[in-house]
Scaffold this motif. Structure first.
Motif, PDB file in Angstrom:
ATOM      1  N   UNK A   1       0.978  -1.225   0.044  1.00 24.17           N
ATOM      2  CA  UNK A   1      -0.002   0.142   0.103  1.00 24.17           C
ATOM      3  C   UNK A   1       0.848   1.203   0.044  1.00 24.17           C
ATOM      4  N   UNK A   2       2.057   1.221   0.549  1.00 20.31           N
ATOM      5  CA  UNK A   2       2.826   2.408   0.722  1.00 20.31           C
ATOM      6  C   UNK A   2       4.254   2.183   1.020  1.00 20.31           C
ATOM      7  N   UNK A   3       4.856   3.229   1.329  1.00 19.67           N
ATOM      8  CA  UNK A   3       6.231   2.901   1.599  1.00 19.67           C
ATOM      9  C   UNK A   3       6.477   2.182   3.007  1.00 19.67           C
ATOM     10  N   UNK A   4       5.741   2.350   3.698  1.00 20.83           N
ATOM     11  CA  UNK A   4       5.637   1.612   5.260  1.00 20.83           C
ATOM     12  C   UNK A   4       5.326  -0.023   5.266  1.00 20.83           C
ATOM     13  N   UNK A   5       5.010  -0.583   3.777  1.00 20.19           N
ATOM     14  CA  UNK A   5       4.600  -1.786   3.577  1.00 20.19           C
ATOM     15  C   UNK A   5       5.661  -2.617   3.576  1.00 20.19           C
ATOM     16  N   UNK A   6       5.099  -4.203   3.252  1.00 25.43           N
ATOM     17  CA  UNK A   6       6.159  -5.241   3.372  1.00 25.43           C
ATOM     18  C   UNK A   6       6.391  -4.998   1.687  1.00 25.43           C
ATOM     19  N   UNK A   7       7.553  -5.686   1.422  1.00 23.40           N
ATOM     20  CA  UNK A   7       7.824  -5.733  -0.040  1.00 23.40           C
ATOM     21  C   UNK A   7       8.335  -7.196  -0.270  1.00 23.40           C
ATOM     22  N   UNK A   8       8.120  -7.780  -1.371  1.00 28.32           N
ATOM     23  CA  UNK A   8       8.645  -9.134  -2.076  1.00 28.32           C
ATOM     24  C   UNK A   8       9.097  -9.088  -3.169  1.00 28.32           C
ATOM     25  N   UNK A   9      10.542  -8.766  -3.147  1.00 25.59           N
ATOM     26  CA  UNK A   9      11.160  -8.821  -4.344  1.00 25.59           C
ATOM     27  C   UNK A   9      11.940 -10.303  -4.739  1.00 25.59           C
ATOM     28  N   UNK A  10      12.037 -11.153  -4.079  1.00 19.88           N
ATOM     29  CA  UNK A  10      12.470 -12.478  -4.133  1.00 19.88           C
ATOM     30  C   UNK A  10      11.529 -13.536  -4.659  1.00 19.88           C
ATOM     31  N   UNK A  11      11.078 -13.180  -5.977  1.00 15.91           N
ATOM     32  CA  UNK A  11      10.065 -14.223  -6.815  1.00 15.91           C
ATOM     33  C   UNK A  11       9.033 -14.642  -5.609  1.00 15.91           C
ATOM     34  N   UNK A  12       8.545 -13.514  -4.945  1.00 17.08           N
ATOM     35  CA  UNK A  12       7.115 -13.804  -4.432  1.00 17.08           C
ATOM     36  C   UNK A  12       7.404 -13.872  -2.919  1.00 17.08           C
ATOM     37  N   UNK A  13       8.649 -13.818  -2.427  1.00 16.94           N
ATOM     38  CA  UNK A  13       9.000 -13.945  -1.082  1.00 16.94           C
ATOM     39  C   UNK A  13       9.896 -12.713  -0.407  1.00 16.94           C
ATOM     40  N   UNK A  14       9.676 -12.810   0.761  1.00 13.74           N
ATOM     41  CA  UNK A  14      10.599 -11.562   1.291  1.00 13.74           C
ATOM     42  C   UNK A  14      11.527 -12.357   2.593  1.00 13.74           C
ATOM     43  N   UNK A  15      12.550 -11.572   2.637  1.00 15.90           N
ATOM     44  CA  UNK A  15      13.345 -12.337   3.739  1.00 15.90           C
ATOM     45  C   UNK A  15      13.123 -11.287   5.019  1.00 15.90           C
TER      46      UNK A  15
END
Length: 255
Positions: free
Chosen positions: A208-222
């Motif tokens: 939703x915004x900068x404060x949200x989670x991000x999933x750059x690794x083919x659908x997952x986030x470390x």
């Protein structure tokens, strides 16, 4: 007569040594098919290598977190400390335990300090870059990304959980936390892939915004947890917070 016989014997052999056009086309087609089969595997291997590099960075940050707590009476490093008009974020506070990591973006020309004339070393520290974070992206969730945003310390890399402590000029926006206050350290996340320096879980939105989670690794986030281990959160679905038993709050309550 003998010369003619010799030439006749040589010519068939020479013809057999040459490829016909059809044979060349078949060979090229086979090579193209093999390349098409191998390239996805190579891309997958590269992606896994970048994911492993990302986890390695988070493990380094986890070690710095432990050193910080050891030097500060077991307090967890807050996501932000505000001193009047000056904000020191988690990477500023941890930088003395791993300076080269937090100077990486500045040394590579990926970060420009807000005040270049300021001689204070901490202004050159920045969130380390995640190898999968795409700095050419035009939007992050619903927010348009500008060149100025790309130069900000918090853009690209990792974000800290605001619920580990977030201080603004008027006081604690989120109260500070000691390690012994974590009800379930293995579920409480400290730091993870993000497009901003701090994550606001109360939005209940990954993109939703900068404060949200991000999933750059083919659908997952470390993500780094309170007990120091690093694992992956698969998404982007809001219900994965409960499904994966991930907690934003130190008291083990979901948002």
């Amino acid at each position: 007569m003998r010369m003619t016989q010799r030439l006749n014997r040589r010519c068939p052999g020479k013809l057999r040594d040459r490829f016909t056009l059809i044979e060349l086309l078949i060979t090229v087609a086979i090579i193209a098919i093999l390349a098409g089969m191998l390239l996805p595997a190579l891309n997958s291997a590269r992606s896994k290598a970048r994911g492993a590099s990302c986890r390695g960075t988070l493990k380094q940050i986890g070690q710095m977190e432990e050193l910080y707590s050891g030097d500060n009476d077991d307090w967890i490093c807050p996501a932000r400390m505000s001193h009047g008009i000056t904000n020191k974020d988690w990477f500023h506070l941890l930088a003395s335990y791993g300076e080269s990591l937090f100077l990486m973006r500045y040394n590579k020309g990926l970060y420009t300090p807000n005040t270049s004339s300021d001689s204070e070393q901490w202004r050159f520290y920045a969130v380390p870059p995640c190898p999968e974070f795409d700095l050419s992206t035009k939007t992050y969730g619903t927010v348009s990304v500008t060149d100025d945003m790309k130069r900000l310390a918090g853009y690209g890399g990792y974000g800290a959980n605001r619920h580990r402590g977030f201080v603004v000029a008027s006081g604690w926006s989120e109260p500070p936390v000691r390690r012994n206050q974590l009800k379930a350290p293995s579920r409480f996340f400290m730091t993870m892939d993000s497009g901003y320096l701090a994550l606001r879980g109360q939005e209940k939105s990954y993109m939703g915004s900068f404060g949200s989670l991000y999933f750059p690794h083919s659908g997952y986030s470390n993500m780094l947890h309170g007990d120091g281990h690093v694992d992956a959160l698969y998404g982007p679905h809001v219900n994965n917070i409960s499904k994966n038993l991930i907690r934003f709050r130190p008291d083990d309550r979901d948002l």
